[in-house]
Each structure stands twice: as C-alpha cells, then as structure tokens.
Design an enzyme around this catalytic site. Sequence first.
Site, PDB file in Angstrom:
ATOM      1  N   GLU A  23     -11.417   6.755   4.786  1.00  0.00           N
ATOM      2  CA  GLU A  23     -12.748   6.387   3.998  1.00  0.00           C
ATOM      3  C   GLU A  23     -13.685   6.351   5.321  1.00  0.00           C
ATOM      4  OE1 GLU A  23     -12.260   2.582   2.435  1.00  0.00           O
ATOM      5  OE2 GLU A  23     -14.249   2.290   1.883  1.00  0.00           O
TER       6      GLU A  23
ATOM      7  N   THR B  23     -10.338   2.489   5.278  1.00  0.00           N
ATOM      8  CA  THR B  23      -9.126   3.152   5.716  1.00  0.00           C
ATOM      9  C   THR B  23      -9.647   4.211   6.636  1.00  0.00           C
ATOM     10  OG1 THR B  23      -9.175   4.928   4.115  1.00  0.00           O
ATOM     11  CG2 THR B  23      -8.415   2.895   3.435  1.00  0.00           C
ATOM     12  N   GLU B  24      -8.652   4.820   7.316  1.00  0.00           N
ATOM     13  CA  GLU B  24      -9.005   5.964   8.122  1.00  0.00           C
ATOM     14  C   GLU B  24      -9.759   7.171   7.579  1.00  0.00           C
ATOM     15  OE1 GLU B  24      -5.634   4.894   8.576  1.00  0.00           O
ATOM     16  OE2 GLU B  24      -5.298   4.465  10.839  1.00  0.00           O
TER      17      GLU B  24
ATOM     18  N   GLU C  54       4.823   4.680   3.508  1.00  0.00           N
ATOM     19  CA  GLU C  54       4.514   6.004   3.924  1.00  0.00           C
ATOM     20  C   GLU C  54       5.621   7.178   3.762  1.00  0.00           C
ATOM     21  OE1 GLU C  54       1.766   8.076   4.400  1.00  0.00           O
ATOM     22  OE2 GLU C  54       3.256   9.467   5.126  1.00  0.00           O
TER      23      GLU C  54
ATOM     24  N   ASP D 202     -12.547   9.501  -2.387  1.00  0.00           N
ATOM     25  CA  ASP D 202     -13.823  10.191  -2.477  1.00  0.00           C
ATOM     26  C   ASP D 202     -13.731  11.532  -3.327  1.00  0.00           C
ATOM     27  OD1 ASP D 202     -12.417  11.424  -0.668  1.00  0.00           O
ATOM     28  OD2 ASP D 202     -14.068  12.642   0.291  1.00  0.00           O
TER      29      ASP D 202
ATOM     30  N   GLU E 225       0.912  -1.117   0.033  1.00  0.00           N
ATOM     31  CA  GLU E 225       0.067   0.017  -0.032  1.00  0.00           C
ATOM     32  C   GLU E 225       0.791   1.374   0.049  1.00  0.00           C
ATOM     33  OE1 GLU E 225      -3.696   2.508   2.364  1.00  0.00           O
ATOM     34  OE2 GLU E 225      -2.491   0.993   3.330  1.00  0.00           O
TER      35      GLU E 225
ATOM     36  N   ASP F 169      -3.241  11.696  -1.926  1.00  0.00           N
ATOM     37  CA  ASP F 169      -3.288  13.010  -1.997  1.00  0.00           C
ATOM     38  C   ASP F 169      -3.704  13.642  -3.377  1.00  0.00           C
ATOM     39  OD1 ASP F 169      -2.503  13.026   0.490  1.00  0.00           O
ATOM     40  OD2 ASP F 169      -0.133  13.616   0.225  1.00  0.00           O
TER      41      ASP F 169
HETATM   42  N1  SAM Z   1      -4.420   5.898   2.902  1.00  0.00           N
HETATM   43  C1  SAM Z   1      -4.667   6.541   4.221  1.00  0.00           C
HETATM   44  C2  SAM Z   1      -6.326   6.445   4.371  1.00  0.00           C
HETATM   45  O1  SAM Z   1      -6.921   6.271   3.242  1.00  0.00           O
HETATM   46  O2  SAM Z   1      -6.631   6.733   5.454  1.00  0.00           O
HETATM   47  C3  SAM Z   1      -4.130   8.056   3.976  1.00  0.00           C
HETATM   48  C4  SAM Z   1      -4.548   8.931   3.106  1.00  0.00           C
HETATM   49  S1  SAM Z   1      -3.500  10.368   3.429  1.00  0.00           S
HETATM   50  C5  SAM Z   1      -4.767  11.315   2.221  1.00  0.00           C
HETATM   51  C6  SAM Z   1      -2.291  10.214   2.195  1.00  0.00           C
HETATM   52  C7  SAM Z   1      -1.066   9.577   2.532  1.00  0.00           C
HETATM   53  O3  SAM Z   1      -0.100   9.267   1.469  1.00  0.00           O
HETATM   54  C8  SAM Z   1      -0.498  10.496   3.462  1.00  0.00           C
HETATM   55  O4  SAM Z   1      -0.169   9.590   4.865  1.00  0.00           O
HETATM   56  C9  SAM Z   1       0.683  11.085   2.830  1.00  0.00           C
HETATM   57  O5  SAM Z   1       2.021  11.183   3.317  1.00  0.00           O
HETATM   58  C10 SAM Z   1       1.138   9.772   1.997  1.00  0.00           C
HETATM   59  N2  SAM Z   1       1.861  10.058   0.701  1.00  0.00           N
HETATM   60  C11 SAM Z   1       1.516  11.091  -0.287  1.00  0.00           C
HETATM   61  N3  SAM Z   1       2.395  11.080  -1.276  1.00  0.00           N
HETATM   62  C12 SAM Z   1       3.075  10.175  -0.833  1.00  0.00           C
HETATM   63  C13 SAM Z   1       4.494   9.479  -1.658  1.00  0.00           C
HETATM   64  N4  SAM Z   1       4.857  10.178  -2.835  1.00  0.00           N
HETATM   65  N5  SAM Z   1       5.010   8.437  -1.135  1.00  0.00           N
HETATM   66  C14 SAM Z   1       4.781   8.004   0.242  1.00  0.00           C
HETATM   67  N6  SAM Z   1       3.488   8.584   0.727  1.00  0.00           N
HETATM   68  C15 SAM Z   1       2.890   9.611   0.389  1.00  0.00           C
END
Ligand code: SAM
Length: 213
Positions: free
Chosen positions: A195, A192-193, A68, A153, A43, A117
Amino acid sequence: MRLRNITGSKDVIAQSPMVVHDPKQYKGNWQKVFENSHPVRIEIGMGKGKFIFQLAKLNPEINYIGIEKYSSVLLRALQKMEQEPLPNLLFIRMDAEEIAEVFGNGEVDRIYLNFSDPWPKDRHAKRRLPSAAFLSRFQCFLRDEGILEFKTDNESLFRFGIEEADRAGWKMVKVTYDLHNDEKMSVGNIMTEYEEKFSAFGNPIYKYIIKRP
Ligand code: SAM
C-alpha cells in the site's frame, strides 16, 4: 511477492518460537495456543508482516496470526519481529489452499486480505484469494458475524472480488474506491508494504468489508 530463496530461511523458521509448525494439529484450539480467550484474527498473504505487526501492537487484547506461503518472505517478517516479539502475534508458513484444515468452525473472528496476488489469467481465477472458491473455505471457520476486509490497488481484482462475494452470498458492509481520501473508512487505516509503495505512485486504494452468509 516472492523473494529469491534465502539460504537457511527454512532452518530459521523451523527454530522460531513465533512460528506455529504443523498448524493442522491446533484446529479448534487456537485460543489455547495463545493461552487466552481473546478473538483470533488472521491475515492471509501477509508478506513482510508490517500491517499485522502494527495491528497486534495496537490491540493486545486480540490474537493475530499472519499466514504466508513463502519461507523467504516469512523470514523477512521474523527478522523484523525479533526486535520486538509480541505475545498476541504468531505466524504460519503455508499455502492458504489448506486453510480450512487449520481453523475450526467459528474459530476466526476476522480475515484480512491485503494486496493479494492478482493471478490475471482466467484459468488461475480460483487461486485468487478473494475468489468464491476461497470464500467457501473461509466460511468453514469464520464466525457467524465475522467479516473479511480486502484492500488492493488492482481495480480488476477488486471488481472480481465484489462479483465473487455477491455470487457466494456474502453481504457488502462497506466499500470505497479511494480509501486514503475516504473520510470514514480511512480512520485508523494501517498501511501495508504494498500500500505504501503503490499509493506513493498515486494509485487509488480500493477496500471493501464483507460479511459472511
Ligand atoms: N499483504 C502484503 C502487503 O500488502 O504488503 C503482501 C502483498 S504480496 C502482493 C502477496 C503476498 O501473499 C505474497 O507474500 C505471497 O507470497 C502471499 N500469498 C499469495 N498466495 C498465497 C497463498 N495461497 N497462501 C499464502 N500466502 C500467499
């Protein structure tokens, strides 16, 4: 997701047996790292890790790696997992831009992207994890029959992902614009968190599954 810097998070991560340090040295040898021949699923952008932890708990015959970018976020995942470490779950702290240097040809069986993101500005489109730029990196290590599952979403990111997958020659296997009310695709869904948070606001969750060219 970027939590405020947490003092000592880098030290905790450096000492954790659940984190693989210097992951590039294991390229092509991830099954040896797990000491078995089970498939490896990853993931990317796992946040606090709820999704991948539950998957790993449910599927002990599959190896999972959560990736991450930020130490402060990975720390939260580690704190949760410390209560119940799983032999089939490891973590890497890195920017996914370097991912093709970490996994070898055909070494990964499945990729999960959850609530990636959105990077809304056009000039940042290449930073979006479902972009064609990332798909071409993923193609270097996803096995021939391997799939990528993406849920979000964010409708514009989702539509962007569909267009990019098509442009990059990936095949759509399944798609839904309302995962939680989709009789088939909701079966076995692990939230997920993000979600949990956004579906509680009433936002529909979009999901597709694509197969590499
Ligand atoms: N997947 C989780 C969830 O659905 O609850 C977290 C979603 S959060 C919006 C996006 C996560 O992706 C963040 O923790 C961010 O730091 C990580 N992230 C974003 N770009 C990344 C990258 N290029 N490499 C690794 N992690 C990344």
